[in-house]
Design an enzyme around this catalytic site. Structure first.
Site, short mmCIF file in Angstrom:
data_model
loop_
_atom_site.label_atom_id
_atom_site.label_comp_id
_atom_site.label_asym_id
_atom_site.label_seq_id
_atom_site.Cartn_x
_atom_site.Cartn_y
_atom_site.Cartn_z
N GLY A 131 4.81 7.88 0.71
CA GLY A 131 4.52 8.41 2.30
C GLY A 131 3.36 8.70 1.29
N THR A 176 -0.24 7.11 4.21
CA THR A 176 -0.68 7.91 5.68
C THR A 176 -0.46 8.56 6.13
OG1 THR A 176 -1.13 5.62 5.28
CG2 THR A 176 -1.36 5.94 7.10
N SER A 194 -7.43 5.35 5.76
CA SER A 194 -8.59 5.00 4.10
C SER A 194 -8.92 6.70 3.95
CB SER A 194 -9.89 4.01 4.87
OG SER A 194 -9.29 3.37 5.26
N TRP A 227 3.61 5.45 9.53
CA TRP A 227 4.08 4.25 9.03
C TRP A 227 3.71 3.72 8.02
CZ3 TRP A 227 2.46 0.64 12.99
CH2 TRP A 227 1.79 1.22 13.77
N ILE A 228 5.83 4.17 7.94
CA ILE A 228 5.92 4.21 6.25
C ILE A 228 6.95 3.47 6.72
CG2 ILE A 228 7.46 5.64 5.05
CD1 ILE A 228 4.60 6.73 5.22
N SER A 229 6.85 1.63 5.88
CA SER A 229 7.94 0.90 5.89
C SER A 229 9.44 1.68 4.67
CB SER A 229 7.25 0.16 4.87
OG SER A 229 6.66 -0.62 5.42
N GLN A 262 -9.24 -35.94 12.53
CA GLN A 262 -10.03 -35.33 11.47
C GLN A 262 -10.40 -33.85 11.89
OE1 GLN A 262 -13.71 -37.14 11.74
NE2 GLN A 262 -12.64 -38.62 10.61
N GLU A 307 -3.28 -0.98 3.18
CA GLU A 307 -2.79 -1.10 1.59
C GLU A 307 -4.53 -1.59 1.57
OE1 GLU A 307 -0.27 -2.15 -0.77
OE2 GLU A 307 1.56 -1.55 0.67
#
Length: 397
Positions: free
Chosen positions: A124, A126, A132, A156-158, A279, A363
């Site tokens: 944790g 963000t 950033s 935005w925590i996975s 091509q 990241e």
């Protein structure tokens, strides 16, 4: 230089590839369509020893090298970004951070069950107003006796609704800016913790992503990771590990784009010949192959530096930036090769394109990594050894 994988690494790749083909590929289109994260996958990964693949055996892991982690991430992302992300945050961002910075007591209490896959962990950093610009975070941790009182939120925590343990960053002294941030190990079951999933994402819909909240949450002082004020340094070191796994995953996504595109080239005909004979289609496949090979070399170069216990911030940044850009372009080209069918979820390439956008952002955005690389070239940025380095890989008997 040895560019050959070991027999053990090849066996690992075959194991993970077989797992992806059997446990993810048949179901992922449905999971993605429904926005469903299957927690059973985590248990199955743990049973294979993949949740702690690069953690030493004495701490419950499989004891393989750091490039073994890259192999796992490559093959999982070939199935779907959601499951590579689970390993990235659990192993790369959390467990490897505790391995690097934790006390022996913290390693026994948290790292061992995480490496075994008995507990799931997340990261944790963000916040709604701090991405950033890490120093813009608002979360605070005020020391009161034997505890820190944690307040704030992360986004935005996975694995927000799945993880048992979280590595969380908050200000212990806001007047010191970056030097006033500290890191804490937080448990879901503590009073004052809550989480909420984010729905309606562009991609990685089969992943659990969301927000976590802290309301006067009491963190024991023994759960401070490192020292007070070392949080920013710990976060940046953690991102070196996370970015490494993201870059490796991007390699896997390029592989997936190539596999789907090659299959389609052999089955689809236009103007009386297979589209692979045209091509401009060949040009797109050639670019995918170039991106795959260059990205893989950058990733495994960074992994070898990790194996040697050396700083790899510069190399990992370059690998993450380039591999994710190559993957995003490969996914775009894969949709183009499929034509109108690429616009439908009848084929997987539209999912690859949606999934490929997030790694270009999280990241460290491509813009952040561009600036980092320029500053290295200009001599404005130099990396010094940390007071606690990620342990070098030592083959175990």
């Amino acid at each position: 230089m040895d560019f050959q994988f070991t027999e053990e690494q090849n066996m690992l790749r075959n194991t993970v590839r077989s797992f992806v083909d059997q446990e993810i590929m048949p179901y992922i289109a449905k999971w993605d369509r429904e926005g469903y994260f299957d927690p059973a996958i985590i248990k199955k990964l743990a049973d294979l020893g993949l949740m702690g693949v690069c953690i030493p055996e004495k701490y419950g892991g499989s004891g393989m090298d750091y490039n073994a982690l890259a192999i796992v991430c490559e093959e999982l992302e070939r199935g779907d970004t959601a499951f590579r992300t689970a390993v990235s945050v659990h192993t790369g961002l959390n467990s490897m951070s505790i391995l690097q910075w934790g006390t022996e007591e913290q390693k026994q209490k948290y790292l061992v069950p995480q490496a075994r896959g008995e507990k799931v962990s997340a990261f944790g950093l963000t916040e709604p107003g701090a991405g950033s610009d890490v120093a813009a975070m608002q979360s605070t941790a005020v020391k009161e006796g034997d505890y820190y009182i944690l307040n704030g939120q992360k986004t935005w925590i996975s694995l927000c609704d799945v993880a048992d343990h979280f590595l969380v960053f908050a200000y212990t002294d806001k007047t010191k800016k970056h030097h006033g941030i500290s890191a804490f190990i937080v448990e879901r079951e503590w009073e004052g913790f809550s989480s909420k999933a984010i729905k309606g994402k562009l991609g990685i819909r089969a992943g659990n992503t969301g927000e976590i909240f802290f309301d006067n949450l009491k963190v024991p002082k023994d759960n401070l990771l490192g020292k007070e004020g070392e949080g920013f340094k710990i976060a940046m070191a953690s991102l070196d590990n996370g970015r490494f796994t993201v870059a490796a995953g991007a390699v896997g996504q390029i592989m997936a784009c190539m596999e789907a595109s090659i299959d389609y080239c052999h089955e689809r005909e236009t103007f009386g010949k297979p589209i692979g004979k045209h091509q401009l289609v060949q040009q797109m496949l050639a670019n995918m192959e170039a991106g795959l090979q260059m990205s893989r070399l950058l990733v495994y170069r960074a992994g070898e530096l990790k194996n040697e216990g050396k700083r790899n911030t510069r190399e990992t940044s370059l690998a993450k930036w380039q591999a994710c850009d190559f993957a995003n372009k490969a996914a775009d080209d894969a949709v183009q090769i499929h034509g109108a069918y690429g616009f439908s979820d009848e084929y997987p390439v539209e999912r690859y394109l949606r999934n490929s956008k997030a790694p270009v952002i999280y990241e460290g955005t491509r813009e952040i990594h561009t600036i980092m690389q320029a500053e290295y070239v200009l001599g404005y940025r130099k990396d010094k050894p940390l007071n606690k380095m990620l342990p070098a890989w030592e083959p175990e008997a």
